[in-house]
Design an enzyme around this catalytic site. Sequence first.
Site, PDB file in Angstrom:
ATOM      1  N   LYS A  42       0.833  -1.213   0.000  1.00  0.00           N
ATOM      2  CA  LYS A  42       0.000   0.000   0.000  1.00  0.00           C
ATOM      3  C   LYS A  42       0.860   1.253   0.000  1.00  0.00           C
ATOM      4  O   LYS A  42       0.615   2.184  -0.767  1.00  0.00           O
ATOM      5  CB  LYS A  42      -0.902   0.005   1.245  1.00  0.00           C
ATOM      6  N   ASN A  43       1.858   1.281   0.875  1.00  0.00           N
ATOM      7  CA  ASN A  43       2.627   2.518   1.029  1.00  0.00           C
ATOM      8  C   ASN A  43       3.588   2.768  -0.124  1.00  0.00           C
ATOM      9  O   ASN A  43       4.252   3.794  -0.169  1.00  0.00           O
ATOM     10  CB  ASN A  43       3.353   2.527   2.371  1.00  0.00           C
ATOM     11  N   CYS A  61      -5.344  12.399  12.394  1.00  0.00           N
ATOM     12  CA  CYS A  61      -6.038  11.152  12.115  1.00  0.00           C
ATOM     13  C   CYS A  61      -5.977  10.303  13.367  1.00  0.00           C
ATOM     14  O   CYS A  61      -5.590  10.776  14.432  1.00  0.00           O
ATOM     15  CB  CYS A  61      -5.406  10.421  10.942  1.00  0.00           C
ATOM     16  N   ARG A  76      -0.983  14.852  12.513  1.00  0.00           N
ATOM     17  CA  ARG A  76      -0.129  14.482  11.370  1.00  0.00           C
ATOM     18  C   ARG A  76       0.223  15.753  10.604  1.00  0.00           C
ATOM     19  O   ARG A  76      -0.322  16.023   9.535  1.00  0.00           O
ATOM     20  CB  ARG A  76      -0.853  13.486  10.440  1.00  0.00           C
ATOM     21  N   ASP A 113       4.587   0.670  11.921  1.00  0.00           N
ATOM     22  CA  ASP A 113       3.407  -0.032  11.395  1.00  0.00           C
ATOM     23  C   ASP A 113       3.337  -1.488  11.857  1.00  0.00           C
ATOM     24  O   ASP A 113       2.291  -2.132  11.732  1.00  0.00           O
ATOM     25  CB  ASP A 113       3.397   0.012   9.856  1.00  0.00           C
ATOM     26  N   ARG A 130      -8.371  -0.714   4.450  1.00  0.00           N
ATOM     27  CA  ARG A 130      -7.497   0.321   3.875  1.00  0.00           C
ATOM     28  C   ARG A 130      -6.166  -0.283   3.458  1.00  0.00           C
ATOM     29  O   ARG A 130      -5.499   0.254   2.577  1.00  0.00           O
ATOM     30  CB  ARG A 130      -7.255   1.441   4.895  1.00  0.00           C
TER      31      ARG A 130
HETATM   32  N1  EPU Z   1       5.859  14.574  10.579  1.00  0.00           N
HETATM   33  C1  EPU Z   1       5.916  15.922  10.888  1.00  0.00           C
HETATM   34  N2  EPU Z   1       5.812  16.820   9.868  1.00  0.00           N
HETATM   35  C2  EPU Z   1       5.680  16.417   8.570  1.00  0.00           C
HETATM   36  C3  EPU Z   1       5.623  15.047   8.277  1.00  0.00           C
HETATM   37  C4  EPU Z   1       5.718  14.150   9.308  1.00  0.00           C
HETATM   38  O1  EPU Z   1       6.039  16.305  12.038  1.00  0.00           O
HETATM   39  O2  EPU Z   1       5.598  17.291   7.688  1.00  0.00           O
HETATM   40  C5  EPU Z   1       5.904  13.589  11.676  1.00  0.00           C
HETATM   41  C6  EPU Z   1       4.583  12.808  11.750  1.00  0.00           C
HETATM   42  O3  EPU Z   1       3.629  13.494  12.489  1.00  0.00           O
HETATM   43  C7  EPU Z   1       5.021  11.526  12.384  1.00  0.00           C
HETATM   44  C8  EPU Z   1       6.444  11.315  11.862  1.00  0.00           C
HETATM   45  O4  EPU Z   1       6.865  12.595  11.377  1.00  0.00           O
HETATM   46  O5  EPU Z   1       5.066  11.672  13.772  1.00  0.00           O
HETATM   47  C9  EPU Z   1       6.549  10.300  10.747  1.00  0.00           C
HETATM   48  O6  EPU Z   1       5.759  10.695   9.657  1.00  0.00           O
HETATM   49  P1  EPU Z   1       6.065  10.335   8.142  1.00  0.00           P
HETATM   50  O7  EPU Z   1       5.905  11.583   7.348  1.00  0.00           O
HETATM   51  O8  EPU Z   1       7.343   9.586   8.035  1.00  0.00           O
HETATM   52  O9  EPU Z   1       4.871   9.350   7.850  1.00  0.00           O
HETATM   53  P2  EPU Z   1       3.818   9.418   6.664  1.00  0.00           P
HETATM   54  O10 EPU Z   1       4.538   9.659   5.383  1.00  0.00           O
HETATM   55  O11 EPU Z   1       2.707  10.295   7.038  1.00  0.00           O
HETATM   56  C10 EPU Z   1       4.095   6.874   6.131  1.00  0.00           C
HETATM   57  C11 EPU Z   1       3.161   5.710   6.029  1.00  0.00           C
HETATM   58  C12 EPU Z   1       2.653   5.340   7.417  1.00  0.00           C
HETATM   59  C13 EPU Z   1       3.847   5.011   8.304  1.00  0.00           C
HETATM   60  C14 EPU Z   1       4.822   6.191   8.334  1.00  0.00           C
HETATM   61  C15 EPU Z   1       6.084   5.940   9.119  1.00  0.00           C
HETATM   62  C16 EPU Z   1       2.199   6.008   3.852  1.00  0.00           C
HETATM   63  C17 EPU Z   1       1.004   6.286   3.040  1.00  0.00           C
HETATM   64  N3  EPU Z   1       2.042   6.043   5.165  1.00  0.00           N
HETATM   65  O12 EPU Z   1       3.301   7.941   6.691  1.00  0.00           O
HETATM   66  O13 EPU Z   1       1.873   4.178   7.241  1.00  0.00           O
HETATM   67  O14 EPU Z   1       3.423   4.733   9.599  1.00  0.00           O
HETATM   68  O15 EPU Z   1       5.193   6.545   6.970  1.00  0.00           O
HETATM   69  O16 EPU Z   1       6.765   4.860   8.619  1.00  0.00           O
HETATM   70  O17 EPU Z   1       3.269   5.726   3.319  1.00  0.00           O
HETATM   71  C18 EPU Z   1       0.230   2.588   7.770  1.00  0.00           C
HETATM   72  O18 EPU Z   1       0.508   2.021   6.704  1.00  0.00           O
HETATM   73  O19 EPU Z   1      -0.511   2.071   8.639  1.00  0.00           O
HETATM   74  C19 EPU Z   1       0.777   3.919   8.025  1.00  0.00           C
HETATM   75  C20 EPU Z   1       0.285   4.745   8.938  1.00  0.00           C
END
Ligand code: EPU
Length: 446
Positions: A22-23, A116, A121, A306, A397
């Site tokens: 998915k990711n 969320c 986030r 995850d 999802r």
């Molecule tokens: N963060 C910030 N500011 C930002 C972006 C992120 O503070 O602009 C913080 C977030 O709040 C969080 C941390 O950084 O505390 C990590 O966030 P990241 O941006 O790395 O995560 P994401 O891109 O929003 C993806 C996956 C998540 C997975 C995380 C961490 C996708 C679609 N989602 O989320 O997947 O947990 O990376 O590995 O790729 C899941 O599949 O269940 C899922 C939540």
Amino acid sequence: MSMYEIQGGRPLGGRLRVQGAKNSVLPLLAAALLAPGQSVIHNCPDLSDVSATLDILALLGCRVAREGETVTVDAAALSGSAIPERLMREMRSSVIFLGALLARTGSARLCYPGGCELGPRPIDLHLAALRGLGAEIRENGECLTCTAGRGLRGARIHLPFPSVGATENAMLCACGAQGVTTLVGAAREPEIVDLERFLNKLGARVSGAGTPVVTIEGGHPLHGAEHTVMGDRIVASTWLCACGAAGGEIVLTGVEPSSLDTVLSCLEQAGGELECRGEEIRFRSTKPLRGIPPVHTAPYPGFPTDAQAILMAALAGGRGQTLFVENMFESRYRHVAQLQRLGADIRVWGRSAVVTGCPLYGQRVESTDLRGGAALVVAALGAEGTTQVTQLSHIRRGYQDMEGTLRQLGADIRLLPTNRDTGEDHGICETQPKAKTPPQPAWRAL
Ligand code: EPU
């Protein structure tokens, strides 16, 4: 409205191919929008998040078709750059379209994805990276309007935290920027490497994915391409944890074992037996999992957040103590209260949770989020008696046909209407042969 009814205590056995990630598929689909041509993406899982992404692409004017696990996106006729609030709210990760739309059309308008179920986030790192590439971003209430009036220019962008989404957004945007972009402090997740591979097939020049420094030579003309999505390391981890909880022996194919190294190492320390060859993982669990050294979630190559809930669920039904420390999200222990309903001994202090393995017993529980829901299924497979898991929309999802996949491994899991509380099967959503052996505690059956 449906729920799973799971008879625990049946060891798992068999072989299966792990679904596409998915990711990975979500940023790949956003990337398809960069090229004014047709892209073909194979091994595309059938998930509600993928359907929402395809809806967004169609709304933006792309021609989208799906046949089995292959999705075709023709972005030649892209006509829009605004994503309506309804679709943004459906899936937080649609923020990934920002970078791609800016690169292709020079503008993007979408509403802020907000928090969320995992806690706040923020997207500040995404916005800072895009601004660094020349985007002008106006935040008006809950909406973001991004333009690249003076054009996008390659730059050196420093990410203070290796955010997966911000790295992907910056990579997509940088493909449309003139000159070289260097992303320092980039996320190193395998999904970033998959995105780099696809971008290069589209004609982009990207290197360094999988390391903290990613370089993108922007401005090259792009064209459609064909790509196969990598196997889902978190789904693979889920099936392994399920086998750890219920006992048995399974073989997984279609996933790169090194992408889930930290999870494999935890399962091995907990007493599971592992054998990896090429894209095949054989796992055998013959006794209750035992407690392991502390598990700290961290950006890749650390232990994935995850997989925190699903490993916790497997260990909750084992023996011995394990400390978990969740470092990635503020609110990622919501599954704990539901596991406690099954009898799990888990204590939470802020970011830490201590799990002491003990026998679990069937109950009605509710999925709180995607991985939390999967964790309840894992726990239920190792629990004595019948567990009902509700709120399956979270699970859908990220897991394609979870019930069918687990049945393929011999689990006793049925999909029922949620209002089935009389003990009778009325209007069962699908049929399932009765278990051949009566339910029994997992460890006695081996
Ligand atoms: N963060 C910030 N500011 C930002 C972006 C992120 O503070 O602009 C913080 C977030 O709040 C969080 C941390 O950084 O505390 C990590 O966030 P990241 O941006 O790395 O995560 P994401 O891109 O929003 C993806 C996956 C998540 C997975 C995380 C961490 C996708 C679609 N989602 O989320 O997947 O947990 O990376 O590995 O790729 C899941 O599949 O269940 C899922 C939540």
